[in-house]
Motif scaffolding. Sequence first.
Motif: not given
Length: 520
Positions: A369-379, A476-485, A490-493
């Motif tokens: 199967e194909r695989w795709a992760p999506v991550h959140a970095i949260v406190p 309120g998650a942060a992310n690495l590997q932002l890329g084009k996804f 959006a919503g940034r200062d």
Amino acid sequence: MSNDNATVHDVITRLQDSWGNGIVTDAKALEYFATDVYSQGQALLAVLRPTDAQQLADAVKQLTDAGVAVVPRGGGMSYTGGYLAAHSPSVLVDTGALDKIIEINLEDAYVVVEAGVTWRALKEALDAKGVRTPYFGPMSGSHATVGGGMSQGAIFHGSARYGCSADVVLGLQVVTANGDILTTGSAAAANTTPFFRWYGPDLTGLFLGDCGLLGIKTRIVLKLIPKHAHIDYLSWQFRTGEGLFGALGALSRHGLASETAAFDPALTSIRMRRASLSSDVKALTNVIKKGGLISGLKLAVKGRDIVDQQQFSLHITLEGDSAAEVADRVARARKLVEGFGESVEPSIPKMMAANPFAAWNSMLGPQGERWAPVHAIVPHSRSVAVFNALQALFAREQQTMDAHGIFIGTLMSSVGAQAAVIEPCIYWPDSHNAFHLRTVDADHRERIGCPGEHLDARAAADKLKRQIADVMRSHGAANLQLGKFYDYRAGRDPAALALLDAIKAQLDPKGLMNPGVLAR
């Protein structure tokens, strides 16, 4: 042919004449370089494989003067479109030939590497000197490069104790869109060396996590520490996610583990189905070499079934400079976690440590199967809420997932004292793309098979991927590997965005350095 096209054609012809084998125009190779783990970008005119910064800078200026976009690429282990062309015409810069370790300075505790050095190659070179970088690479470090880790951001080996890839950087050399070569950190000053990062404003930080928006990294300076002489491992299982995240937060706040990896029951089941006999034998062999015969025999006897597949599990590595230090870390970790879960044989962290960079075949599921992760970095304080919100999403979408053969398992980890990582991994039946065919071992692909093209399942997985990211951002998650996804704008200062845009305009007035990244 228009004058613009003629100019572009002339530039490519000149580069072919001067670069020789350093420029790639073969159609099959271009298809591979236009594809990442998840999707395919626009067609490429060519791929450049530079061997020094000045050569690259001269070519970048020629290309941008002619209106050609330039897209940097590291080891290619991206699933967010970070190096996929979003503009035509585009030329990709493959930094893989910038693969020299320039300097290992033991006295001043830094190493200078070119951007295309893989994390595995760097670790092997530093092992021989008895030192390491505090963070020393992602699980895909056999292919992933140091430059890619700086552009995209990366975590795992050493992250629980020492942070992410950006936390170990002292300085950079960057080629900008107008052909300048820019140096950051103390090395930018006259008559000094790259030993210190904060010499005035931190210009290094501007280029970390930029996904190639501001330039192409060609050299990176990283901190060194002595390699820890002693190591031990612990594993636990938990009946609930709340128990797991409670333990993960407690361990993180006390800084006890060097690496943490946790699996929900679904991901544990996937890992058990995916693991092959040959990979077990390789891991066991390495454990015996590194940890002794008794440790290896424990794995042989206990096997993979030591973890209850109906429970959550947590696996950690603990390091120190003496046996007493490690024993103290182990005792403190056991005491912190005893109220949350049940201790089990630490087979999994031992096998992970024995093969730290063995993840490239894992980009396909147990039956291809194909695989795709999506991550959140949260406190840590939000980790349970985010995890539960994701479970609610999966429950709402379960009927659609079942209809298309989609299943999800979730990986958890930690970064430093403050952050938990939650990474659902989506699997769906689909054909393998050019990146899989070139990167995943051929014998592994033959063993697991290929489900063939399933366009409806692909569309459903793509929709689910976006839904997951939206839930994460709503918490309120942060992310690495932002890329084009992932969302960045959006919503940034607005003041922060204005500053970034002004820097971009200064370094890349035509907007031709990796158009489309950080655009959401």
